[in-house]
Motif scaffolding. Structure first.
Motif, PDB file in Angstrom:
ATOM      1  N   ASP A 119       0.805  -1.220   0.000  1.00 43.91           N
ATOM      2  CA  ASP A 119       0.000   0.000   0.000  1.00 43.91           C
ATOM      3  C   ASP A 119       0.841   1.275   0.000  1.00 43.91           C
ATOM      4  OD1 ASP A 119      -2.424  -1.352   0.014  1.00 43.91           O
ATOM      5  OD2 ASP A 119      -2.466  -1.494   2.202  1.00 43.91           O
ATOM      6  N   ALA A 120       1.983   1.249   0.670  1.00 43.02           N
ATOM      7  CA  ALA A 120       2.720   2.490   0.919  1.00 43.02           C
ATOM      8  C   ALA A 120       4.203   2.368   0.608  1.00 43.02           C
ATOM      9  CB  ALA A 120       2.528   2.914   2.376  1.00 43.02           C
ATOM     10  N   GLY A 121       4.558   1.493  -0.319  1.00 42.23           N
ATOM     11  CA  GLY A 121       5.965   1.201  -0.528  1.00 42.23           C
ATOM     12  C   GLY A 121       6.700   2.114  -1.477  1.00 42.23           C
ATOM     13  N   LYS A 122       6.008   2.880  -2.307  1.00 46.98           N
ATOM     14  CA  LYS A 122       6.680   3.649  -3.353  1.00 46.98           C
ATOM     15  C   LYS A 122       6.427   5.145  -3.206  1.00 46.98           C
ATOM     16  CE  LYS A 122       8.575   0.384  -5.928  1.00 46.98           C
ATOM     17  NZ  LYS A 122       8.467  -0.685  -4.909  1.00 46.98           N
ATOM     18  N   THR A 123       7.436   5.920  -3.629  1.00 52.44           N
ATOM     19  CA  THR A 123       7.303   7.379  -3.701  1.00 52.44           C
ATOM     20  C   THR A 123       7.609   7.822  -5.126  1.00 52.44           C
ATOM     21  OG1 THR A 123       9.613   7.949  -3.192  1.00 52.44           O
ATOM     22  CG2 THR A 123       8.123   7.525  -1.318  1.00 52.44           C
ATOM     23  N   TYR A 124       7.074   8.992  -5.499  1.00 50.23           N
ATOM     24  CA  TYR A 124       7.228   9.523  -6.847  1.00 50.23           C
ATOM     25  C   TYR A 124       7.577  11.006  -6.734  1.00 50.23           C
ATOM     26  CZ  TYR A 124       4.451   5.315  -7.561  1.00 50.23           C
ATOM     27  OH  TYR A 124       3.980   4.024  -7.522  1.00 50.23           O
ATOM     28  N   SER A 125       8.559  11.452  -7.518  1.00 51.88           N
ATOM     29  CA  SER A 125       8.961  12.848  -7.399  1.00 51.88           C
ATOM     30  C   SER A 125       9.463  13.378  -8.731  1.00 51.88           C
ATOM     31  CB  SER A 125      10.057  13.011  -6.336  1.00 51.88           C
ATOM     32  OG  SER A 125      11.258  12.399  -6.747  1.00 51.88           O
ATOM     33  N   GLY A 126       9.473  14.716  -8.831  1.00 52.97           N
ATOM     34  CA  GLY A 126       9.987  15.356 -10.026  1.00 52.97           C
ATOM     35  C   GLY A 126      10.244  16.831  -9.789  1.00 52.97           C
ATOM     36  N   TYR A 127      11.185  17.379 -10.544  1.00 50.68           N
ATOM     37  CA  TYR A 127      11.462  18.814 -10.504  1.00 50.68           C
ATOM     38  C   TYR A 127      11.817  19.266 -11.918  1.00 50.68           C
ATOM     39  CZ  TYR A 127      13.482  23.349  -9.394  1.00 50.68           C
ATOM     40  OH  TYR A 127      13.750  24.700  -9.349  1.00 50.68           O
ATOM     41  N   PHE A 128      11.261  20.417 -12.322  1.00 47.22           N
ATOM     42  CA  PHE A 128      11.426  20.941 -13.671  1.00 47.22           C
ATOM     43  C   PHE A 128      11.775  22.423 -13.562  1.00 47.22           C
ATOM     44  CE2 PHE A 128       8.192  17.742 -13.230  1.00 47.22           C
ATOM     45  CZ  PHE A 128       8.504  16.796 -14.200  1.00 47.22           C
ATOM     46  N   ASP A 129      12.855  22.837 -14.213  1.00 49.31           N
ATOM     47  CA  ASP A 129      13.197  24.264 -14.178  1.00 49.31           C
ATOM     48  C   ASP A 129      13.585  24.743 -15.564  1.00 49.31           C
ATOM     49  OD1 ASP A 129      15.500  22.702 -13.939  1.00 49.31           O
ATOM     50  OD2 ASP A 129      16.606  24.234 -12.842  1.00 49.31           O
ATOM     51  N   TYR A 130      13.097  25.934 -15.877  1.00 49.86           N
ATOM     52  CA  TYR A 130      13.337  26.538 -17.183  1.00 49.86           C
ATOM     53  C   TYR A 130      14.441  27.572 -17.050  1.00 49.86           C
ATOM     54  CZ  TYR A 130      12.437  28.337 -21.844  1.00 49.86           C
ATOM     55  OH  TYR A 130      12.571  28.693 -23.162  1.00 49.86           O
ATOM     56  N   GLN A 131      15.473  27.447 -17.886  1.00 48.41           N
ATOM     57  CA  GLN A 131      16.669  28.281 -17.813  1.00 48.41           C
ATOM     58  C   GLN A 131      16.491  29.497 -18.729  1.00 48.41           C
ATOM     59  OE1 GLN A 131      19.655  26.255 -16.216  1.00 48.41           O
ATOM     60  NE2 GLN A 131      17.808  25.213 -15.528  1.00 48.41           N
ATOM     61  N   LEU A 132      16.134  30.628 -18.158  1.00 53.16           N
ATOM     62  CA  LEU A 132      15.849  31.811 -18.968  1.00 53.16           C
ATOM     63  C   LEU A 132      17.108  32.501 -19.479  1.00 53.16           C
ATOM     64  CD1 LEU A 132      12.979  33.174 -16.743  1.00 53.16           C
ATOM     65  CD2 LEU A 132      12.717  32.373 -19.083  1.00 53.16           C
ATOM     66  N   LEU A 133      18.211  32.408 -18.741  1.00 54.03           N
ATOM     67  CA  LEU A 133      19.461  33.059 -19.156  1.00 54.03           C
ATOM     68  C   LEU A 133      20.531  31.987 -19.369  1.00 54.03           C
ATOM     69  CD1 LEU A 133      19.318  36.157 -16.767  1.00 54.03           C
ATOM     70  CD2 LEU A 133      18.644  36.025 -19.176  1.00 54.03           C
ATOM     71  N   PRO A 151      23.353  16.030  -9.670  1.00 50.20           N
ATOM     72  CA  PRO A 151      22.066  16.560  -9.196  1.00 50.20           C
ATOM     73  C   PRO A 151      22.178  17.768  -8.285  1.00 50.20           C
ATOM     74  CG  PRO A 151      22.665  14.610  -7.928  1.00 50.20           C
ATOM     75  CD  PRO A 151      23.689  14.733  -9.025  1.00 50.20           C
ATOM     76  N   TYR A 152      23.373  18.108  -7.820  1.00 53.48           N
ATOM     77  CA  TYR A 152      23.542  19.087  -6.750  1.00 53.48           C
ATOM     78  C   TYR A 152      23.442  20.518  -7.285  1.00 53.48           C
ATOM     79  CZ  TYR A 152      25.692  14.732  -5.258  1.00 53.48           C
ATOM     80  OH  TYR A 152      25.946  13.403  -5.010  1.00 53.48           O
ATOM     81  N   LYS A 153      22.418  21.250  -6.843  1.00 56.88           N
ATOM     82  CA  LYS A 153      22.180  22.613  -7.305  1.00 56.88           C
ATOM     83  C   LYS A 153      23.108  23.608  -6.604  1.00 56.88           C
ATOM     84  CE  LYS A 153      18.647  22.183 -10.200  1.00 56.88           C
ATOM     85  NZ  LYS A 153      18.742  22.589 -11.625  1.00 56.88           N
ATOM     86  N   VAL A 154      23.643  24.537  -7.382  1.00 54.55           N
ATOM     87  CA  VAL A 154      24.566  25.553  -6.869  1.00 54.55           C
ATOM     88  C   VAL A 154      23.799  26.598  -6.065  1.00 54.55           C
ATOM     89  CG1 VAL A 154      26.120  27.423  -7.561  1.00 54.55           C
ATOM     90  CG2 VAL A 154      26.231  25.203  -8.717  1.00 54.55           C
ATOM     91  N   GLY A 155      24.379  27.003  -4.928  1.00 54.10           N
ATOM     92  CA  GLY A 155      23.736  28.006  -4.091  1.00 54.10           C
ATOM     93  C   GLY A 155      24.024  29.427  -4.523  1.00 54.10           C
ATOM     94  N   SER A 156      25.276  29.714  -4.899  1.00 53.88           N
ATOM     95  CA  SER A 156      25.649  31.048  -5.364  1.00 53.88           C
ATOM     96  C   SER A 156      26.824  30.922  -6.318  1.00 53.88           C
ATOM     97  CB  SER A 156      26.023  31.956  -4.183  1.00 53.88           C
ATOM     98  OG  SER A 156      26.447  33.223  -4.635  1.00 53.88           O
ATOM     99  N   TYR A 157      26.713  31.549  -7.491  1.00 51.23           N
ATOM    100  CA  TYR A 157      27.779  31.535  -8.482  1.00 51.23           C
ATOM    101  C   TYR A 157      28.767  32.678  -8.285  1.00 51.23           C
ATOM    102  CZ  TYR A 157      25.435  27.960 -11.289  1.00 51.23           C
ATOM    103  OH  TYR A 157      24.855  26.788 -11.735  1.00 51.23           O
ATOM    104  N   LEU A 158      28.507  33.588  -7.360  1.00 56.40           N
ATOM    105  CA  LEU A 158      29.397  34.714  -7.068  1.00 56.40           C
ATOM    106  C   LEU A 158      29.680  35.549  -8.312  1.00 56.40           C
ATOM    107  CD1 LEU A 158      31.987  32.881  -4.762  1.00 56.40           C
ATOM    108  CD2 LEU A 158      29.803  33.920  -4.156  1.00 56.40           C
ATOM    109  N   GLY A 159      28.680  35.628  -9.173  1.00 52.62           N
ATOM    110  CA  GLY A 159      28.833  36.420 -10.382  1.00 52.62           C
ATOM    111  C   GLY A 159      29.470  35.688 -11.537  1.00 52.62           C
ATOM    112  N   GLY A 160      29.752  34.397 -11.382  1.00 54.40           N
ATOM    113  CA  GLY A 160      30.382  33.627 -12.439  1.00 54.40           C
ATOM    114  C   GLY A 160      29.454  33.267 -13.580  1.00 54.40           C
ATOM    115  N   LYS A 161      28.151  33.359 -13.358  1.00 58.14           N
ATOM    116  CA  LYS A 161      27.155  33.115 -14.387  1.00 58.14           C
ATOM    117  C   LYS A 161      26.053  34.161 -14.262  1.00 58.14           C
ATOM    118  CE  LYS A 161      27.199  28.085 -15.270  1.00 58.14           C
ATOM    119  NZ  LYS A 161      26.981  28.103 -16.719  1.00 58.14           N
ATOM    120  N   LYS A 162      25.239  34.250 -15.299  1.00 62.24           N
ATOM    121  CA  LYS A 162      24.038  35.065 -15.240  1.00 62.24           C
ATOM    122  C   LYS A 162      22.867  34.121 -15.406  1.00 62.24           C
ATOM    123  CE  LYS A 162      22.078  39.434 -16.846  1.00 62.24           C
ATOM    124  NZ  LYS A 162      22.264  40.598 -17.754  1.00 62.24           N
TER     125      LYS A 162
END
Length: 404
Positions: free
Chosen positions: A220-234, A242-253
């Motif tokens: 009944d409760a054995g599975k989980t389902y997940s997703g994340y979608f992001d659109y890159q405007l710049l 998978p590890y998302k950057v917290g701050s690029y310190l101006g290295g990217k826009k």
């Protein structure tokens, strides 16, 4: 109080000068080439975060200053063919005087695997994989790297299933990730954790407990389902890992807008007049991330905001998590300066969590500053945090970090 603060700053500043000697020419870090052109390789990353914490609300039986090995990690990944990759990540977390053991064999002293997965390319921009992985859903912060956070640490409530359906924010299952043009995606199907941090039994007819797999069984409760979608405007961010950057310190826009979900059928259990009823756990979020240089003098801004709806079951509330809504945001500014020298980044953060079970909101305010001695590879962070949830508690933390 003054003596304790002097002790805290003095010891951690000496710690900085003893091992925080990061180099401005990191150049990809520790990489072992297995062929002449480097297409076959083994990459190794190691990092440590050491904290001194001043607790303004220490009780008579606890010290006002304590020390914490917040993270000590080693991550390795290798490719001998661009079609597949294996990654292994292990370490320990939050080692304190209370969790240390005389011979290093106690539960709090143990190393464990954070990630172990294998992945295969099924096209130019698409990958499938399996194992203990970090391709999470919900939001950017639920996929946050701990190497380059802007704030002292991640917003705890954004790691929305940690220890409830997963092992330290990692699930065991299969995933797919990739991109369609500027739209990046990650989706997964996983086994839920059986013995979670919520060990309560649903014997009260007022709230659910997160124990569906333990109580109702895996059918009944054995599975989980997940997703994340992001659109890159710049500028486009890498989704190699998978590890998302917290701050690029101006290295990217970068300007991204994203949305994600987590769904666990019958993940929680409610006692309805003696009948145990499974309740679906569902979490949804929308967020936005902006990071950009300002001018050409080295200054930069980082900003993030998220709205998250949490449904853990009827009136669920346990530790940091509860059924209700969350809003969180932070913004930081890197002062202009030579990127080869120390740079400073003050920041502010605020989180507001509302819960169906109680009238009080959990409000968390943070004010801090980073001193980047060599970018994220070597930095000091000082942060004041106040949490108001029924009572008000405050702390001041100084963290020294280095990664190679």
């Amino acid at each position: 109080m003054k003596k304790s603060l002097v002790l805290l700053f003095g010891l951690l500043l000496s710690l900085q000068f003893s091992f925080s000697q990061g180099s401005p020419d990191y150049k990809g870090g520790l990489k072992v080439k297995l062929d002449e052109d480097g297409k076959k390789y083994l990459r190794i990353i190691s990092w440590a975060q050491v904290q001194g914490v001043y607790n303004f609300d220490a009780s008579a039986n606890s010290a006002d200053v304590s020390f914490n090995l917040r993270r000590a990690r080693i991550l390795m990944f290798a490719q001998i063919n661009p079609k597949f990759l294996i990654l292994t990540h292990f370490g320990l977390n939050s080692l304190t005087g209370d969790t240390m053991s005389p011979t290093g064999k106690g539960e709090g002293s143990q190393l464990f695997f954070h990630d172990v997965w294998a992945q295969y390319s099924v096209g130019k921009d698409h990958v499938v994989g399996a194992g203990l992985h970090y391709f999470n859903g919900i939001s950017r912060l639920n996929n946050q790297s701990t190497l380059n956070m802007m704030t002292l640490d991640n917003n705890r409530q954004s790691w929305a299933t940690i220890g409830l359906s997963d092992q330290f924010a990692r699930h065991l299952g299969i995933f797919a990730k990739g991109k369609f043009g500027k739209l990046q995606y990650r989706v997964s199907i996983n086994d839920a954790l059986t013995n979670s941090l919520d060990a309560r039994d649903p014997n009260a007819e007022t709230s659910a407990v997160y124990g569906g797999k333990r109580i109702l069984g895996s059918a009944d409760a054995g599975k989980t389902y997940s997703g994340y979608f992001d659109y890159q405007l710049l500028d486009e961010e890498s989704n190699f890992l998978p590890y998302k950057v917290g701050s690029y310190l101006g290295g990217k826009k970068v300007f991204n807008v994203g949305a994600g979900f987590f769904f666990h059928p019958s993940g929680s259990v409610f006692n309805d007049n003696g009948n145990l009823v499974g309740e679906d756990v569902s979490i949804f979020a929308v967020d936005a991330f902006y990071d950009s240089p300002i001018g050409t003098d080295g200054s930069a801004i980082t900003a993030y905001a998220v709205y998250q709806n949490n449904n853990y079951g009827t009136n669920y509330l346990n530790s940091a998590y509860g059924t209700g809504n969350m809003m969180y945001g932070h913004v930081g500014y890197v002062f202009a300066g030579d990127t080869a020298k120390t740079r400073y980044q003050p920041y502010v953060s605020f989180a507001s969590n509302s819960y169906d079970a109680v009238n009080d909101n959990r409000n968390i305010f943070g004010l801090g500053i980073n001193a980047y001695l060599s970018g994220h590879n070597s930095k000091l962070t000082l942060e004041y945090q106040n949490q108001d949830f029924g009572t008000s508690t405050s702390s001041l933390t100084l963290q020294a970090m280095i990664y190679l």
